[in-house]
Design a protein around this motif. Structure first.
Motif, PDB file in Angstrom:
ATOM      1  N   ILE A  36       0.876  -1.175  -0.168  1.00 39.87           N
ATOM      2  CA  ILE A  36       0.069  -0.134   0.040  1.00 39.87           C
ATOM      3  C   ILE A  36       1.042   1.337  -0.039  1.00 39.87           C
ATOM      4  O   ILE A  36       0.701   2.236  -0.507  1.00 39.87           O
ATOM      5  CB  ILE A  36      -0.913  -0.022   1.160  1.00 39.87           C
ATOM      6  CG1 ILE A  36      -2.114  -1.187   1.181  1.00 39.87           C
ATOM      7  CG2 ILE A  36      -1.707   1.511   1.494  1.00 39.87           C
ATOM      8  CD1 ILE A  36      -2.928  -1.372   2.311  1.00 39.87           C
ATOM      9  N   THR A  37       1.914   1.151   0.900  1.00 44.13           N
ATOM     10  CA  THR A  37       2.613   2.439   0.968  1.00 44.13           C
ATOM     11  C   THR A  37       3.182   2.854  -0.433  1.00 44.13           C
ATOM     12  O   THR A  37       3.822   3.907  -0.388  1.00 44.13           O
ATOM     13  CB  THR A  37       3.707   2.408   1.925  1.00 44.13           C
ATOM     14  OG1 THR A  37       4.677   1.367   1.686  1.00 44.13           O
ATOM     15  CG2 THR A  37       3.248   1.721   3.393  1.00 44.13           C
ATOM     16  N   VAL A  38       3.444   2.058  -1.322  1.00 42.30           N
ATOM     17  CA  VAL A  38       3.941   2.594  -2.649  1.00 42.30           C
ATOM     18  C   VAL A  38       3.214   2.556  -3.690  1.00 42.30           C
ATOM     19  O   VAL A  38       3.726   2.977  -4.936  1.00 42.30           O
ATOM     20  CB  VAL A  38       5.197   1.387  -3.383  1.00 42.30           C
ATOM     21  CG1 VAL A  38       6.279   1.540  -2.129  1.00 42.30           C
ATOM     22  CG2 VAL A  38       4.691   0.148  -3.322  1.00 42.30           C
ATOM     23  N   LEU A  39       1.712   2.513  -3.325  1.00 44.41           N
ATOM     24  CA  LEU A  39       0.726   2.723  -4.538  1.00 44.41           C
ATOM     25  C   LEU A  39       0.737   4.159  -5.135  1.00 44.41           C
ATOM     26  O   LEU A  39       0.823   5.169  -4.049  1.00 44.41           O
ATOM     27  CB  LEU A  39      -0.441   2.339  -3.882  1.00 44.41           C
ATOM     28  CG  LEU A  39      -0.784   0.820  -3.682  1.00 44.41           C
ATOM     29  CD1 LEU A  39      -2.063   0.846  -2.984  1.00 44.41           C
ATOM     30  CD2 LEU A  39      -0.764   0.115  -4.999  1.00 44.41           C
ATOM     31  N   PRO A  40       0.461   4.600  -6.203  1.00 50.12           N
ATOM     32  CA  PRO A  40       0.364   6.066  -6.702  1.00 50.12           C
ATOM     33  C   PRO A  40      -0.864   6.770  -5.826  1.00 50.12           C
ATOM     34  O   PRO A  40      -0.583   7.858  -5.628  1.00 50.12           O
ATOM     35  CB  PRO A  40       0.061   5.825  -8.146  1.00 50.12           C
ATOM     36  CG  PRO A  40      -0.366   4.481  -8.331  1.00 50.12           C
ATOM     37  CD  PRO A  40       0.164   3.593  -7.176  1.00 50.12           C
ATOM     38  N   GLU A  41      -1.921   6.179  -5.564  1.00 54.03           N
ATOM     39  CA  GLU A  41      -2.911   6.936  -4.617  1.00 54.03           C
ATOM     40  C   GLU A  41      -2.468   7.006  -3.238  1.00 54.03           C
ATOM     41  O   GLU A  41      -3.144   8.032  -2.717  1.00 54.03           O
ATOM     42  CB  GLU A  41      -4.270   5.946  -4.649  1.00 54.03           C
ATOM     43  CG  GLU A  41      -4.833   5.645  -6.030  1.00 54.03           C
ATOM     44  CD  GLU A  41      -4.539   4.424  -6.396  1.00 54.03           C
ATOM     45  OE1 GLU A  41      -5.140   3.814  -7.221  1.00 54.03           O
ATOM     46  OE2 GLU A  41      -3.384   3.949  -6.337  1.00 54.03           O
ATOM     47  N   TYR A  42      -1.700   6.179  -2.545  1.00 54.27           N
ATOM     48  CA  TYR A  42      -1.336   6.613  -1.164  1.00 54.27           C
ATOM     49  C   TYR A  42      -0.210   7.414  -1.050  1.00 54.27           C
ATOM     50  O   TYR A  42       0.927   7.014  -1.064  1.00 54.27           O
ATOM     51  CB  TYR A  42      -0.915   5.155  -0.730  1.00 54.27           C
ATOM     52  CG  TYR A  42      -0.714   4.914   0.859  1.00 54.27           C
ATOM     53  CD1 TYR A  42      -2.347   4.997   1.557  1.00 54.27           C
ATOM     54  CD2 TYR A  42       0.277   5.264   1.481  1.00 54.27           C
ATOM     55  CE1 TYR A  42      -2.372   4.983   2.880  1.00 54.27           C
ATOM     56  CE2 TYR A  42       0.064   5.199   3.190  1.00 54.27           C
ATOM     57  CZ  TYR A  42      -1.195   5.040   3.557  1.00 54.27           C
ATOM     58  OH  TYR A  42      -1.218   5.262   5.054  1.00 54.27           O
ATOM     59  N   TYR A  43      -0.612   8.653  -0.662  1.00 55.79           N
ATOM     60  CA  TYR A  43       0.442   9.809  -0.634  1.00 55.79           C
ATOM     61  C   TYR A  43       1.209   9.858   0.818  1.00 55.79           C
ATOM     62  O   TYR A  43       2.146  10.458   0.745  1.00 55.79           O
ATOM     63  CB  TYR A  43      -0.245  11.046  -0.798  1.00 55.79           C
ATOM     64  CG  TYR A  43      -1.372  11.354   0.133  1.00 55.79           C
ATOM     65  CD1 TYR A  43      -0.923  11.767   1.215  1.00 55.79           C
ATOM     66  CD2 TYR A  43      -2.714  10.908  -0.165  1.00 55.79           C
ATOM     67  CE1 TYR A  43      -2.075  11.937   2.382  1.00 55.79           C
ATOM     68  CE2 TYR A  43      -3.549  11.110   0.973  1.00 55.79           C
ATOM     69  CZ  TYR A  43      -3.330  11.544   2.314  1.00 55.79           C
ATOM     70  OH  TYR A  43      -4.255  11.782   3.126  1.00 55.79           O
ATOM     71  N   ARG A  61     -12.118  15.278  -0.730  1.00 51.86           N
ATOM     72  CA  ARG A  61     -12.559  13.884  -0.342  1.00 51.86           C
ATOM     73  C   ARG A  61     -11.970  12.857  -1.345  1.00 51.86           C
ATOM     74  O   ARG A  61     -11.590  11.709  -1.251  1.00 51.86           O
ATOM     75  CB  ARG A  61     -14.076  13.986  -0.308  1.00 51.86           C
ATOM     76  CG  ARG A  61     -14.752  12.686  -0.292  1.00 51.86           C
ATOM     77  CD  ARG A  61     -16.220  12.706  -0.634  1.00 51.86           C
ATOM     78  NE  ARG A  61     -16.982  13.380   0.384  1.00 51.86           N
ATOM     79  CZ  ARG A  61     -17.390  12.908   1.651  1.00 51.86           C
ATOM     80  NH1 ARG A  61     -17.365  11.778   1.490  1.00 51.86           N
ATOM     81  NH2 ARG A  61     -17.716  13.630   2.443  1.00 51.86           N
ATOM     82  N   ALA A  62     -11.950  13.242  -2.608  1.00 50.62           N
ATOM     83  CA  ALA A  62     -11.652  12.227  -3.614  1.00 50.62           C
ATOM     84  C   ALA A  62     -10.075  11.748  -3.327  1.00 50.62           C
ATOM     85  O   ALA A  62      -9.687  10.533  -3.581  1.00 50.62           O
ATOM     86  CB  ALA A  62     -11.852  12.862  -5.059  1.00 50.62           C
ATOM     87  N   VAL A  63      -9.291  12.496  -3.247  1.00 49.44           N
ATOM     88  CA  VAL A  63      -7.902  12.312  -2.732  1.00 49.44           C
ATOM     89  C   VAL A  63      -7.745  11.268  -1.507  1.00 49.44           C
ATOM     90  O   VAL A  63      -7.047  10.369  -1.542  1.00 49.44           O
ATOM     91  CB  VAL A  63      -7.014  13.538  -2.427  1.00 49.44           C
ATOM     92  CG1 VAL A  63      -5.593  12.948  -2.138  1.00 49.44           C
ATOM     93  CG2 VAL A  63      -7.029  14.462  -3.889  1.00 49.44           C
ATOM     94  N   LEU A  64      -8.582  11.729  -0.486  1.00 46.59           N
ATOM     95  CA  LEU A  64      -8.518  10.928   0.724  1.00 46.59           C
ATOM     96  C   LEU A  64      -9.101   9.324   0.523  1.00 46.59           C
ATOM     97  O   LEU A  64      -8.594   8.419   0.895  1.00 46.59           O
ATOM     98  CB  LEU A  64      -9.497  11.454   1.672  1.00 46.59           C
ATOM     99  CG  LEU A  64      -8.768  12.394   2.441  1.00 46.59           C
ATOM    100  CD1 LEU A  64      -9.794  13.275   3.462  1.00 46.59           C
ATOM    101  CD2 LEU A  64      -7.523  12.138   3.407  1.00 46.59           C
ATOM    102  N   GLU A  65     -10.296   9.377  -0.333  1.00 38.81           N
ATOM    103  CA  GLU A  65     -11.012   8.115  -0.543  1.00 38.81           C
ATOM    104  C   GLU A  65     -10.117   7.194  -1.430  1.00 38.81           C
ATOM    105  O   GLU A  65     -10.005   6.092  -1.373  1.00 38.81           O
ATOM    106  CB  GLU A  65     -12.405   8.338  -0.945  1.00 38.81           C
ATOM    107  CG  GLU A  65     -13.288   9.031  -0.043  1.00 38.81           C
ATOM    108  CD  GLU A  65     -14.769   9.029  -0.316  1.00 38.81           C
ATOM    109  OE1 GLU A  65     -15.214   8.836  -1.409  1.00 38.81           O
ATOM    110  OE2 GLU A  65     -15.517   9.230   0.618  1.00 38.81           O
ATOM    111  N   ALA A  66      -9.400   7.880  -2.442  1.00 38.46           N
ATOM    112  CA  ALA A  66      -8.492   7.004  -3.269  1.00 38.46           C
ATOM    113  C   ALA A  66      -7.529   6.505  -2.580  1.00 38.46           C
ATOM    114  O   ALA A  66      -6.975   5.257  -2.834  1.00 38.46           O
ATOM    115  CB  ALA A  66      -8.108   7.933  -4.626  1.00 38.46           C
ATOM    116  N   ALA A  86      -6.034  -0.760  -7.610  1.00 39.14           N
ATOM    117  CA  ALA A  86      -5.557  -2.132  -7.838  1.00 39.14           C
ATOM    118  C   ALA A  86      -5.982  -3.128  -6.772  1.00 39.14           C
ATOM    119  O   ALA A  86      -5.798  -4.384  -6.766  1.00 39.14           O
ATOM    120  CB  ALA A  86      -3.789  -2.200  -7.737  1.00 39.14           C
ATOM    121  N   GLY A  87      -6.723  -2.702  -5.784  1.00 38.91           N
ATOM    122  CA  GLY A  87      -7.420  -3.368  -4.880  1.00 38.91           C
ATOM    123  C   GLY A  87      -6.473  -3.848  -3.853  1.00 38.91           C
ATOM    124  O   GLY A  87      -6.889  -4.768  -2.926  1.00 38.91           O
TER     125      GLY A  87
END
Length: 325
Positions: free
Chosen positions: A54-61, A203-208, A214-215
């Protein structure tokens, strides 16, 4: 423990085993209304590996943004810590973020990582000793949410604290204030605490960030059910639950849930729990703060704000706090 009223008097009691607390918490949580399970049970071996993904996913800032702040502001952070201080890291886990600071702290006398996982803690300490041979590394096996004793010889030494990763956001605000007070009692008057705090944003940034394309976060959440099946003789079909992450704006928190896709009954170690279609298990909160909101929370717990640093986009913050008398 709250007993599910749907259970009969003949239901077994939670056995006193190494999994006894886990089982008691699961029985308690699935028997509650609304249903909830403690987020700390995410982190078995499979869950920990999924979280690293998760920590390296593009969505997870949060991870990359906090690392960027530590890189950019490391000298300023280091300047706030007294020469020769011992650094106590609460819930240490991986040493990746610590290493970003160590390059700026040549005068640090000791590093005291604190975690409940003794084996993992000792492995990390041994690796760190090899990479930083001049640094005393003294692991402390303890639950950092409760008062604990430091190793002998450190009680009178200048201390600083490190609590990265926005873990503070996983606690209800009153619990977070209590936790900060525990840290203050351990570190003492005048100590500096450096910690990561996630910020309120779109909200969109947080929820993504908590429901990636990728699930992986869904698999992380659902792994809790797999763990119950593996360790607690559970009979739960994980495919009958769906991952949901939603930003609760009124509470300023991301909530993660496992939502039952249909009416069903699950069993855990001989007990049955019924679900309505759409009923959820609340598995995690992640509170988001404004800079002033977090400063106010810290002040309630006896900490004064010294400085706060953010990234250019205002996604994340790193705070330096000073323990007041």
């Amino acid at each position: 423990m709250t007993i599910d009223p749907r259970l009969t008097d003949s239901s077994p009691a939670a056995p006193i085993t190494e999994n006894g607390l886990f089982l008691a918490d699961v029985w308690d949580g699935l028997g509650a209304s609304p249903k909830a399970l403690p987020a700390k049970y995410f982190y078995d071996a499979a869950g920990s590996a999924l979280f690293e993904e998760i920590t390296v996913l593009p969505e997870y800032y949060p991870t990359r943004t906090e690392l960027g702040i530590l890189d950019a502001r490391g000298p300023a952070i280091a300047a706030l810590l007294p020469e020769g201080a011992a650094l106590v890291e609460f819930g240490s886990g991986s040493t990746a973020k610590l290493r970003r600071l160590l390059r700026h702290l040549p005068g640090l006398s000791a590093y005291l990582p604190v975690d409940v996982s003794g084996e993992f803690l000792r492995e990390q300490a041994e690796t760190l000793r090899g990479d930083f041979p001049g640094l005393a590394v003294e692991p402390v096996v303890a639950d950092f949410t409760r008062p604990f004793a430091l190793p002998p010889g450190y009680g009178d030494q200048a201390l600083a604290g490190f609590f990265p990763g926005s873990t503070i956001g996983n606690f209800e605000p009153n619990e977070a204030a209590r936790l900060l007070d525990v840290f203050g009692r351990i570190l003492g008057t005048g100590a500096t605490l450096v910690l990561g705090v996630d910020l309120v944003k779109d909200r969109a940034v947080l929820e993504a960030a908590y429901d990636d394309a990728a699930g992986v976060t869904a698999a992380f959440n659902l792994n809790l059910l797999h763990r119950i099946n593996r360790e607690l003789d559970g009979a739960i079909d994980p495919d009958s639950f769906a991952h949901r992450a939603v930003f609760n704006e009124a509470a300023s928190r991301i909530e993660m849930h496992l939502v039952s896709r249909r009416a069903q009954t699950v069993r855990v170690a001989g007990r049955s729990f019924s679900f309505r279609e759409g009923e959820s298990i609340h598995t995690e909160n992640s509170y988001k703060y404004t800079l002033d909101g977090f400063r106010a929370l810290a002040a309630r717990a006896g900490w004064a704000s010294v400085e706060a640093w953010t990234d250019a986009d205002g996604l994340f913050s790193v705070h330096a706090l000073r323990r007041e008398g």
